[in-house]
Motif scaffolding. Structure first.
Motif, PDB file in Angstrom:
ATOM      1  N   ALA A  76      30.371  87.544  35.635  1.00 31.09           N
ATOM      2  CA  ALA A  76      31.721  87.660  35.072  1.00 31.09           C
ATOM      3  C   ALA A  76      31.682  88.518  33.809  1.00 31.09           C
ATOM      4  O   ALA A  76      32.540  89.373  33.594  1.00 31.09           O
ATOM      5  CB  ALA A  76      32.284  86.275  34.764  1.00 31.09           C
ATOM      6  N   ASP A  77      30.665  88.288  32.995  1.00 32.85           N
ATOM      7  CA  ASP A  77      30.530  89.050  31.763  1.00 32.85           C
ATOM      8  C   ASP A  77      30.280  90.534  32.063  1.00 32.85           C
ATOM      9  O   ASP A  77      30.821  91.426  31.405  1.00 32.85           O
ATOM     10  CB  ASP A  77      29.374  88.481  30.945  1.00 32.85           C
ATOM     11  N   GLN A  99      27.599  91.401  21.690  1.00 32.73           N
ATOM     12  CA  GLN A  99      26.243  91.388  22.232  1.00 32.73           C
ATOM     13  C   GLN A  99      25.905  90.087  22.969  1.00 32.73           C
ATOM     14  O   GLN A  99      24.876  90.013  23.626  1.00 32.73           O
ATOM     15  CB  GLN A  99      25.233  91.609  21.094  1.00 32.73           C
ATOM     16  N   GLU A 100      26.773  89.061  22.823  1.00 35.34           N
ATOM     17  CA  GLU A 100      26.470  87.788  23.471  1.00 35.34           C
ATOM     18  C   GLU A 100      27.175  87.686  24.820  1.00 35.34           C
ATOM     19  O   GLU A 100      28.267  88.212  25.007  1.00 35.34           O
ATOM     20  CB  GLU A 100      26.906  86.614  22.583  1.00 35.34           C
ATOM     21  N   VAL A 101      26.530  87.000  25.718  1.00 29.98           N
ATOM     22  CA  VAL A 101      27.104  86.756  27.048  1.00 29.98           C
ATOM     23  C   VAL A 101      27.670  85.340  27.043  1.00 29.98           C
ATOM     24  O   VAL A 101      26.921  84.374  27.056  1.00 29.98           O
ATOM     25  CB  VAL A 101      26.021  86.902  28.132  1.00 29.98           C
ATOM     26  N   LEU A 102      28.988  85.249  26.990  1.00 35.37           N
ATOM     27  CA  LEU A 102      29.639  83.953  26.791  1.00 35.37           C
ATOM     28  C   LEU A 102      30.594  83.666  27.935  1.00 35.37           C
ATOM     29  O   LEU A 102      30.946  84.556  28.711  1.00 35.37           O
ATOM     30  CB  LEU A 102      30.393  83.969  25.454  1.00 35.37           C
ATOM     31  N   ASP A 103      30.983  82.402  28.020  1.00 38.82           N
ATOM     32  CA  ASP A 103      31.963  82.010  29.023  1.00 38.82           C
ATOM     33  C   ASP A 103      33.346  82.337  28.465  1.00 38.82           C
ATOM     34  O   ASP A 103      33.832  81.667  27.565  1.00 38.82           O
ATOM     35  CB  ASP A 103      31.809  80.504  29.294  1.00 38.82           C
ATOM     36  N   ARG A 104      33.955  83.419  28.980  1.00 38.84           N
ATOM     37  CA  ARG A 104      35.236  83.844  28.408  1.00 38.84           C
ATOM     38  C   ARG A 104      36.351  83.778  29.442  1.00 38.84           C
ATOM     39  O   ARG A 104      36.145  84.067  30.622  1.00 38.84           O
ATOM     40  CB  ARG A 104      35.138  85.217  27.743  1.00 38.84           C
ATOM     41  N   ALA A 105      37.538  83.430  28.959  1.00 36.67           N
ATOM     42  CA  ALA A 105      38.680  83.292  29.853  1.00 36.67           C
ATOM     43  C   ALA A 105      39.037  84.620  30.507  1.00 36.67           C
ATOM     44  O   ALA A 105      39.622  84.644  31.586  1.00 36.67           O
ATOM     45  CB  ALA A 105      39.884  82.742  29.082  1.00 36.67           C
ATOM     46  N   ASP A 473      31.987  85.253  18.048  1.00 36.20           N
ATOM     47  CA  ASP A 473      32.936  86.017  18.855  1.00 36.20           C
ATOM     48  C   ASP A 473      34.330  85.549  18.467  1.00 36.20           C
ATOM     49  O   ASP A 473      34.584  84.347  18.341  1.00 36.20           O
ATOM     50  CB  ASP A 473      32.666  85.717  20.337  1.00 36.20           C
ATOM     51  N   SER A 474      35.239  86.499  18.276  1.00 33.19           N
ATOM     52  CA  SER A 474      36.581  86.106  17.825  1.00 33.19           C
ATOM     53  C   SER A 474      37.223  85.123  18.800  1.00 33.19           C
ATOM     54  O   SER A 474      37.939  84.210  18.398  1.00 33.19           O
ATOM     55  CB  SER A 474      37.454  87.350  17.654  1.00 33.19           C
ATOM     56  N   GLY A 475      36.933  85.290  20.088  1.00 31.41           N
ATOM     57  CA  GLY A 475      37.486  84.372  21.080  1.00 31.41           C
ATOM     58  C   GLY A 475      37.011  82.943  20.905  1.00 31.41           C
ATOM     59  O   GLY A 475      37.695  81.992  21.279  1.00 31.41           O
ATOM     60  N   GLN A 476      35.834  82.794  20.319  1.00 29.14           N
ATOM     61  CA  GLN A 476      35.326  81.433  20.077  1.00 29.14           C
ATOM     62  C   GLN A 476      36.187  80.702  19.048  1.00 29.14           C
ATOM     63  O   GLN A 476      36.289  79.477  19.086  1.00 29.14           O
ATOM     64  CB  GLN A 476      33.890  81.475  19.557  1.00 29.14           C
ATOM     65  N   ILE A 477      36.765  81.453  18.125  1.00 26.10           N
ATOM     66  CA  ILE A 477      37.595  80.809  17.103  1.00 26.10           C
ATOM     67  C   ILE A 477      38.811  80.179  17.761  1.00 26.10           C
ATOM     68  O   ILE A 477      39.165  79.032  17.488  1.00 26.10           O
ATOM     69  CB  ILE A 477      37.986  81.829  16.008  1.00 26.10           C
ATOM     70  N   ILE A 478      39.434  80.935  18.676  1.00 26.96           N
ATOM     71  CA  ILE A 478      40.544  80.358  19.432  1.00 26.96           C
ATOM     72  C   ILE A 478      40.040  79.195  20.290  1.00 26.96           C
ATOM     73  O   ILE A 478      40.680  78.142  20.376  1.00 26.96           O
ATOM     74  CB  ILE A 478      41.213  81.433  20.326  1.00 26.96           C
ATOM     75  N   GLY A 479      38.873  79.390  20.903  1.00 24.18           N
ATOM     76  CA  GLY A 479      38.278  78.326  21.723  1.00 24.18           C
ATOM     77  C   GLY A 479      38.097  77.046  20.923  1.00 24.18           C
ATOM     78  O   GLY A 479      38.345  75.940  21.431  1.00 24.18           O
ATOM     79  N   VAL A 480      37.672  77.184  19.671  1.00 23.67           N
ATOM     80  CA  VAL A 480      37.509  76.023  18.803  1.00 23.67           C
ATOM     81  C   VAL A 480      38.859  75.332  18.590  1.00 23.67           C
ATOM     82  O   VAL A 480      38.974  74.108  18.688  1.00 23.67           O
ATOM     83  CB  VAL A 480      36.889  76.446  17.445  1.00 23.67           C
ATOM     84  N   GLY A 519      42.317  76.014  28.001  1.00 19.21           N
ATOM     85  CA  GLY A 519      43.391  76.925  27.665  1.00 19.21           C
ATOM     86  C   GLY A 519      44.742  76.675  28.300  1.00 19.21           C
ATOM     87  O   GLY A 519      45.599  77.539  28.235  1.00 19.21           O
ATOM     88  N   ARG A 520      44.919  75.494  28.898  1.00 17.54           N
ATOM     89  CA  ARG A 520      46.188  75.251  29.591  1.00 17.54           C
ATOM     90  C   ARG A 520      47.386  75.612  28.708  1.00 17.54           C
ATOM     91  O   ARG A 520      47.525  75.111  27.604  1.00 17.54           O
ATOM     92  CB  ARG A 520      46.278  73.790  30.006  1.00 17.54           C
ATOM     93  N   GLY A 521      48.208  76.503  29.232  1.00 14.74           N
ATOM     94  CA  GLY A 521      49.418  76.872  28.502  1.00 14.74           C
ATOM     95  C   GLY A 521      49.180  77.904  27.414  1.00 14.74           C
ATOM     96  O   GLY A 521      50.123  78.334  26.767  1.00 14.74           O
ATOM     97  N   TYR A 522      47.933  78.315  27.221  1.00 16.07           N
ATOM     98  CA  TYR A 522      47.669  79.274  26.157  1.00 16.07           C
ATOM     99  C   TYR A 522      47.628  80.677  26.743  1.00 16.07           C
ATOM    100  O   TYR A 522      46.874  80.951  27.681  1.00 16.07           O
ATOM    101  CB  TYR A 522      46.342  78.948  25.455  1.00 16.07           C
ATOM    102  N   ALA A 523      48.450  81.567  26.182  1.00 15.92           N
ATOM    103  CA  ALA A 523      48.467  82.950  26.662  1.00 15.92           C
ATOM    104  C   ALA A 523      47.697  83.815  25.681  1.00 15.92           C
ATOM    105  O   ALA A 523      48.226  84.216  24.655  1.00 15.92           O
ATOM    106  CB  ALA A 523      49.910  83.435  26.785  1.00 15.92           C
ATOM    107  N   GLY A 524      46.461  84.072  25.977  1.00 15.09           N
ATOM    108  CA  GLY A 524      45.661  84.897  25.085  1.00 15.09           C
ATOM    109  C   GLY A 524      44.196  84.756  25.447  1.00 15.09           C
ATOM    110  O   GLY A 524      43.857  84.047  26.388  1.00 15.09           O
ATOM    111  N   ASP A 525      43.345  85.446  24.711  1.00 12.32           N
ATOM    112  CA  ASP A 525      41.923  85.426  25.015  1.00 12.32           C
ATOM    113  C   ASP A 525      41.232  84.305  24.262  1.00 12.32           C
ATOM    114  O   ASP A 525      41.543  84.041  23.103  1.00 12.32           O
ATOM    115  CB  ASP A 525      41.298  86.774  24.623  1.00 12.32           C
ATOM    116  N   TYR A 526      40.291  83.688  24.929  1.00  9.30           N
ATOM    117  CA  TYR A 526      39.489  82.663  24.261  1.00  9.30           C
ATOM    118  C   TYR A 526      38.157  82.526  24.974  1.00  9.30           C
ATOM    119  O   TYR A 526      37.995  82.931  26.119  1.00  9.30           O
ATOM    120  CB  TYR A 526      40.232  81.326  24.195  1.00  9.30           C
ATOM    121  N   VAL A 527      37.219  81.947  24.237  1.00 17.52           N
ATOM    122  CA  VAL A 527      35.826  81.907  24.674  1.00 17.52           C
ATOM    123  C   VAL A 527      35.280  80.513  24.380  1.00 17.52           C
ATOM    124  O   VAL A 527      35.709  79.861  23.428  1.00 17.52           O
ATOM    125  CB  VAL A 527      35.015  82.990  23.916  1.00 17.52           C
TER     126      VAL A 527
END
Ligand code: ADP
Ligand code: MG
Length: 548
Positions: A76-77, A99-105, A473-480, A519-527
């Motif tokens: 996926a990455d 540079q990291e391989v993460l589980d991203r939406a 990763d910026s997406g991790q901040i949303i993920g948090v 991420g249910r209901g969340y419209a945007g990127d997250y990790v």
């Protein structure tokens, strides 16, 4: 149907921007389904969100590309990075990460089907719809991108090698406990980065890593075969050496070693235990009822340090809280660099003890706690300390960096060591969080946003996440933020559940669906973030209340 979308967009050309809203819903293309999830209300609002579902028989991913969770995440990455390149210059955007391989939406694979989530700035001439450009984006660039992601169109060898690399990294990390290691740095790794603001490998002048023979460990990996490198054993490891000889660079690589890296990064085979947490001083953070009694006692204010709260912690109390909270969340490996510590929490030399003694010094220095932490709680520490020899007394192994080369100086350091009486280390008390104090809503709706890599906006609160070194990763901040919301709204906090138990329950929820369960209901990127960063953000939430 794709013809219908093209026609629709042409018809819209020149009409008022709000009409874009009517695109919401599914559009089937010959090879995929486009879903318009959310449309921006004006050209200056955050981008619109669309998703693309490519069925398995179109994607043609071989089983080997996705049969295991690790290979699924890696493939996926790989796809998301490929899509990113394909979309250069387009208005369509995909969150491809660093540079990291993460589980991203942004890219998920389910049973061979590929699901992509993208943003798009819907084009306009002022507040009028630019239907021609929209048509080009959605009806030309998007199908071209999908074409490029089909396995027959990919460089299959490169894609497989990408997944092999990630699989090797994970295999190596999984081996650490059996080998009695907290970290491993493969020979030949390139640790330094290009600059303070670039995470790419240093070019040209980088000195490749080479382990000292006495600390060399060999591991056999599924794809790379036999690799050798520095095995950092459980226990207390001291990294010493002159200034500018590469100590912090090594520790940074270990911090990042909880994540997998892309091929060519130089740190593909630099791994740490998945639960390793970087600890630093963080003057000014708030602390909510954390047990720092092991480190601090008899404060001049008379405060109960086993149930310690402050709006504005000092360097030493903030670092003590950071350690207590990392342990509470379940970490068994602490990574510490003298560059970012509170000296008075780390050491106190003999002369200072003679001058300031007994009850006048509330702090028990970490050097007196690090051995009981290991002995009684199984927690290892890797510590960079070039400025004081105090830790010679307690170190199990000492690595000296000299011109970026590591040497085993354990014996030499032991000759210089002195007897030292340890303090007691009682495990910090476990806390139960009040779920009502963790509220993602602001003005009636969920608000989870970020500002750069610095701030997570969570409901009415702003959380300072600048000092969380392992948020990469910026997406991790949303993920948090999404994870905090799920903890509170999903009934995982409270109910007499300790924070650690709530984090266990959260991880269990994520097992099947991975990051998208957040991420249910969340419209945007997250990790997907780690539990340690979720806990750390919670602990920095100013509204946080602890029930007990
Ligand atoms: P220390 O913490 O020992 O003072 P640093 O880790 O901050 O040293 O490194 C000092 C400088 O050396 C940094 O600019 C870093 O990029 C560079 N450096 C570190 N390791 C290497 C290496 N293996 N090869 C080349 N340069 C390196
Ligand atoms: Mg340094």
């Amino acid at each position: 149907d794709d013809a219908r979308l093209a026609e629709e967009l042409r018809k819209m050309d020149g009409s008022s921007y709000g009409r874009y809203k009517s695109l919401t819903g599914d559009w089937s293309f010959p090879d995929f389904t486009l879903t318009v999830d959310r449309v921006q209300s004006d050209p200056f609002a955050p981008p619109s969100r669309v998703s693309v579902r490519i069925p398995a028989d179109v994607a043609e991913l071989p089983d080997s590309a996705w049969h295991s969770p690790v290979r699924r995440r890696a493939t996926a990455d790989y796809l998301v990075r490929r899509a990113y390149r394909e979309l250069k210059g387009a208005r369509l955007r995909i969150d491809a990460g660093g540079q990291e391989v993460l589980d991203r939406a942004a890219c998920q694979i389910r049973d061979g089907e590929v699901l992509l989530r993208l943003g798009i700035e819907m084009p306009g001439h002022g507040r009028r719809i630019d239907g021609r450009t929209a048509e080009r984006e959605l009806c030309e660039r998007l199908p071209d991108m999908v074409d490029a992601l089909r396995w027959p169109a990919l460089d299959a060898a490169e894609a497989a090698a990408f997944a092999d690399t990630v699989e090797d990294t994970c295999a190596l990390r999984d081996r650490l406990p059996d080998l009695g290691l907290v970290a491993f740095v493969a020979d030949g790794s390139v640790l330094p980065r290009r600059s303070g603001v670039s995470d790419l490998p240093m070019q040209g002048s980088a000195v490749p890593f080479r382990s000292p023979e006495s600390m060399r460990v060999s591991v056999s990996l599924p794809h790379a075969g036999e690799v050798s490198g520095l095995g950092i054993a459980e226990g207390i490891t001291l990294i010493v050496g002159g200034g500018f000889h590469g100590k912090s660079t090594l520790l940074h690589a270990l911090e990042r070693g909880v994540y997998d890296h892309v091929p060519g990064d130089g740190r593909e085979l630099v791994v740490s235990r998945a639960d390793a947490v970087k600890i630093r001083a963080e003057e000014g953070r708030q602390v909510e009822r954390t047990d720092i009694g092991a480190f601090v006692r008899n404060l001049p204010t008379g405060a109960d340090t086993s149930d310690f709260s402050t709006e504005n912690a000092s360097g030493s109390t903030s670092q003590a809280a950071n350690i207590a909270e990392a342990l509470e969340a379940g970490s068994t490996a602490l990574l510490i660099d003298e560059d970012t510590t509170a000296t008075n929490l780390m050491i106190r030399d003999a002369r200072m003890q003679r001058l300031v003694h007994g009850d006048r010094e509330p702090l028990t220095p970490f050097v007196d706690l690090v051995r009981p932490l290991r002995r009684d709680h199984g927690v290892s520490t890797v510590l960079v300390m070039g400025g004081s020899g105090d830790y010679f007394d307690v170190a199990d192994q000492v690595v000296m960096l000299d011109g970026y080369r590591p040497y085993d100086v354990t014996d030499r350091a032991r000759e210089l060591a002195a007897e030292r009486a340890d303090a007691d280390f009682a495990a910090p008390a476990a806390r139960v969080i009040d779920p009502r104090s963790v509220d993602a809503t602001a003005r009636g709706r969920s608000r989870i946003k970020r500002r750069d890599m610095d701030v997570l906006t969570f409901g009415e609160n702003e959380i300072d996440v600048r000092n969380l070194a392992q948020l990469v990763d910026s997406g991790q901040i949303i993920g948090v933020g999404l994870a905090m919301r799920l903890l509170a709204e999903g009934g995982l906090l409270g109910d007499d559940r300790t924070l650690a138990e709530a984090l266990d329950a959260l991880e269990e929820r994520l097992e099947g669906d991975g990051v998208t369960a957040l991420g249910r209901g969340y419209a945007g990127d997250y990790v997907l973030p780690r539990r340690y960063e979720i806990a750390a953000a919670l602990n920095r939430l100013r509204s946080l209340r602890v029930l007990r």
